[in-house]
Enzyme design. Structure first.
Site, short mmCIF file in Angstrom:
data_model
loop_
_atom_site.label_atom_id
_atom_site.label_comp_id
_atom_site.label_asym_id
_atom_site.label_seq_id
_atom_site.Cartn_x
_atom_site.Cartn_y
_atom_site.Cartn_z
N HIS A 244 -7.78 36.78 11.24
CA HIS A 244 -8.22 35.39 11.11
C HIS A 244 -7.29 34.39 11.82
O HIS A 244 -7.74 33.54 12.59
CB HIS A 244 -8.32 35.00 9.63
N LYS B 21 -14.23 44.14 8.67
CA LYS B 21 -12.80 44.38 8.65
C LYS B 21 -12.44 45.13 7.38
O LYS B 21 -13.23 45.10 6.44
CB LYS B 21 -12.03 43.07 8.76
N LYS C 201 -1.02 33.89 -0.33
CA LYS C 201 -1.83 33.89 -1.55
C LYS C 201 -1.04 33.23 -2.67
O LYS C 201 0.17 33.15 -2.63
CB LYS C 201 -2.20 35.32 -1.93
N LYS D 216 -17.18 30.28 10.65
CA LYS D 216 -17.01 29.02 9.90
C LYS D 216 -17.36 27.83 10.80
O LYS D 216 -17.02 27.80 11.97
CB LYS D 216 -15.57 28.90 9.39
C1 BG6 Z 1 -10.46 38.20 3.88
C2 BG6 Z 1 -9.17 38.75 3.33
O1 BG6 Z 1 -10.69 38.72 5.16
O2 BG6 Z 1 -10.41 36.80 3.94
C3 BG6 Z 1 -8.89 38.15 1.98
O3 BG6 Z 1 -9.24 40.15 3.23
C4 BG6 Z 1 -8.96 36.65 2.03
O4 BG6 Z 1 -7.62 38.58 1.50
C5 BG6 Z 1 -10.25 36.17 2.68
O5 BG6 Z 1 -8.88 36.16 0.71
C6 BG6 Z 1 -10.23 34.68 2.90
O6 BG6 Z 1 -11.50 34.24 3.31
P1 BG6 Z 1 -12.00 32.77 3.02
O7 BG6 Z 1 -13.30 32.67 3.74
O8 BG6 Z 1 -12.12 32.64 1.54
O9 BG6 Z 1 -10.95 31.86 3.57
#
Ligand code: BG6
Length: 468
Positions: free
Chosen positions: A227, A135, A316, A169
């Protein structure tokens, strides 16, 4: 499960993702005995480096570890120009004739098309070669379509592995096991018994180091389109006939196509707070109107879900790193106890991270002689406690997904039509807030997000679950 000897070519081999995720994941699989004799990884990037230089870079990213040298010996590096011809003959020469070849495009999407063309033109791909793409898969529907077309010009759909690492996951897959491996939940998994569903992906990190990408994307494109959408799909989909790529992805696609445009959508942007800088300072763009937080109410317009909202929330610089899917069941239709019955609800909370696990909240009698009082307690299946040391063995998302590529299993990867459908919905939502022209509401870094998100829930007489 053993895999065949493979050759993995990683384009973008010196980039962040390769160093932080892909190579460490391969190392852990190597250590687990899953890189058979002859399996190799060839890194390619524009950076002028030789194999030794790249091995040092990888070693540094992994940190000191016993047996690392044997892994590093499997690595080779070629300097190459993705959009020109330099380096391609050298790459060809560095490659062998493996049982399985995969090419991993860990690069900006603008390079997918030139890479795909050259990989083919230089004889590095045949009908069996697998292509892994990271992505962001485009910026909107039009660009995603163009990327799909560019890949389709060189590869067939069953060769293309579009990564959404959330699908790798452990708990995300566990959701499918829980839904379709138990009799207990599926009969209740519908609008008749489920009041609503909350999907939260809360992060503590900001956007430092990715300002340019992020300021053009925002949370809607960076997190919701992929996601959160995938989590929603797995929660809402009908049982596929088999746990197979075609069947699972067909069902997910039906969910996306059944999504109504969000009725409510709240955008937020983190300001300064708890010693952290404001977003606009992190990205050096004082006037930026990019959202770092989104909360929305989605509705799946089909027989199973009509009337049951799916509340999605991600942001965030929130108070904690915590992601969960919570299925909140309806109140019992009648309380024989007469007391505060509505306050007690069954909730199935699937915690994705940290502390992977599940809690099923049940209502019981408060122990003791104080009469009939009700108490909510969780049936707790936190992995670390339930599985003990085995929980340590849970593979990271990238380990699992890379090995699935080698095995040729596309179940946990997004199909082209699925990605396009997700963009179509996302584009419409973005067009909605862009037309309204409102700036995102600023929330202090370290908080639970903007007030607007709470007001959105209050309007529906509901509350967000705590971010903890
Ligand atoms: C990524 C995003 O796809 O996923 C990020 O671009 C984000 O912004 C990350 O921080 C989160 O992934 P995880 O596995 O840490 O929850």
């Amino acid at each position: 499960i053993p895999v065949e000897p493979f050759e993995l070519i990683v384009f973008g081999a010196t980039g962040d993702l390769a160093r932080k995720k892909i190579l460490p994941a391969l190392w852990r699989r190597f250590r687990a005995g899953q890189m058979p004799e002859g399996a190799r990884v060839i890194g390619a990037a524009r950076t002028e480096l030789d194999t030794d230089g790249w091995r040092r870079m990888v070693a540094e990213a992994i940190g000191p570890a016993e047996g690392l040298d044997a892994f590093l010996e499997r690595l080779a590096y070629v300097t190459l120009d993705a959009t020109g011809e330099a380096g391609w003959p050298e790459l060809r020469a560095a490659c062998g004739a493996p049982e399985v070849r995969a090419v991993y495009f860990s690069v900006a999407p603008a390079l997918f098309a030139p890479l795909a063309e050259r990989v083919r033109a230089h004889g590095l791909a045949d009908g069996e070669t697998r292509v892994v793409v990271e992505k962001p898969f485009g910026h909107d529907l039009a660009s995603a379509r163009a990327l799909n077309a560019a890949l389709a010009a060189q590869f067939s759909e069953d060769q293309i592995y579009r990564i959404d690492h959330y699908l790798g996951k452990e708990t995300v897959q566990n959701l499918m096991a829980v839904r379709f491996g138990n009799m207990l939940f599926e009969p209740l998994w519908n609008a008749q018994y489920v009041d609503h569903i909350q999907i939260t992906v809360a992060e503590q990190v900001g956007v430092a180091g990715r300002a340019e990408y992020y300021d053009h994307a925002g949370a809607m494109r960076d997190m919701v389109q992929n996601h959160l959408m995938q989590l929603l799909c797995l929660t809402a989909m009908e049982p596929p006939a088999r746990f197979e790529p075609g069947a699972v992805r067909d069902e997910k696609l039906k969910v996306i196509r059944a999504l109504e445009p969000p009725r409510w959508l709240v955008r937020g942007q983190y300001g300064a707070g708890q010693g952290q800088a404001a977003y606009v300072d992190d990205v050096g763009a004082p006037a930026s109107g990019t959202e770092t937080f989104v909360a929305l109410r989605a509705e799946v317009g089909n027989w199973r879900w009509v009337g049951t909202p799916f509340y999605l929330r991600t942001g965030k610089r929130l108070s904690a790193r915590s992601s969960e899917i919570a299925v909140v069941f309806k109140d019992t239709p009648h309380s024989i106890f007469g007391i505060d019955a509505g306050a007690h609800r069954n909730i199935l909370a699937i915690q994705l991270q940290p502390n992977e696990g599940m809690k099923l909240w049940m209502t019981i009698k408060e122990p003791g002689p104080g009469g009939m009082r009700l108490l909510d307690v969780p049936l707790d299946m936190t992995f670390a406690e339930t599985l003990g040391p085995e929980a340590e063995l849970i593979a990271d998302a990238y380990e699992r997904l890379i090995m699935d590529v080698i095995r040729g299993n596309q179940t946990l990867f997004m199909r082209g039509d699925e990605v396009e459908a997700a963009w179509a919905w996302t584009d419409a939502a973005i067009a909605g807030f862009e037309a309204a022209g409102e700036r995102p509401e600023v929330y202090p870094a370290g908080s639970d997000g903007p007030r607007g998100a709470e007001r959105m829930m209050a309007r529906d007489q509901r509350l967000w679950r705590e971010i903890a």
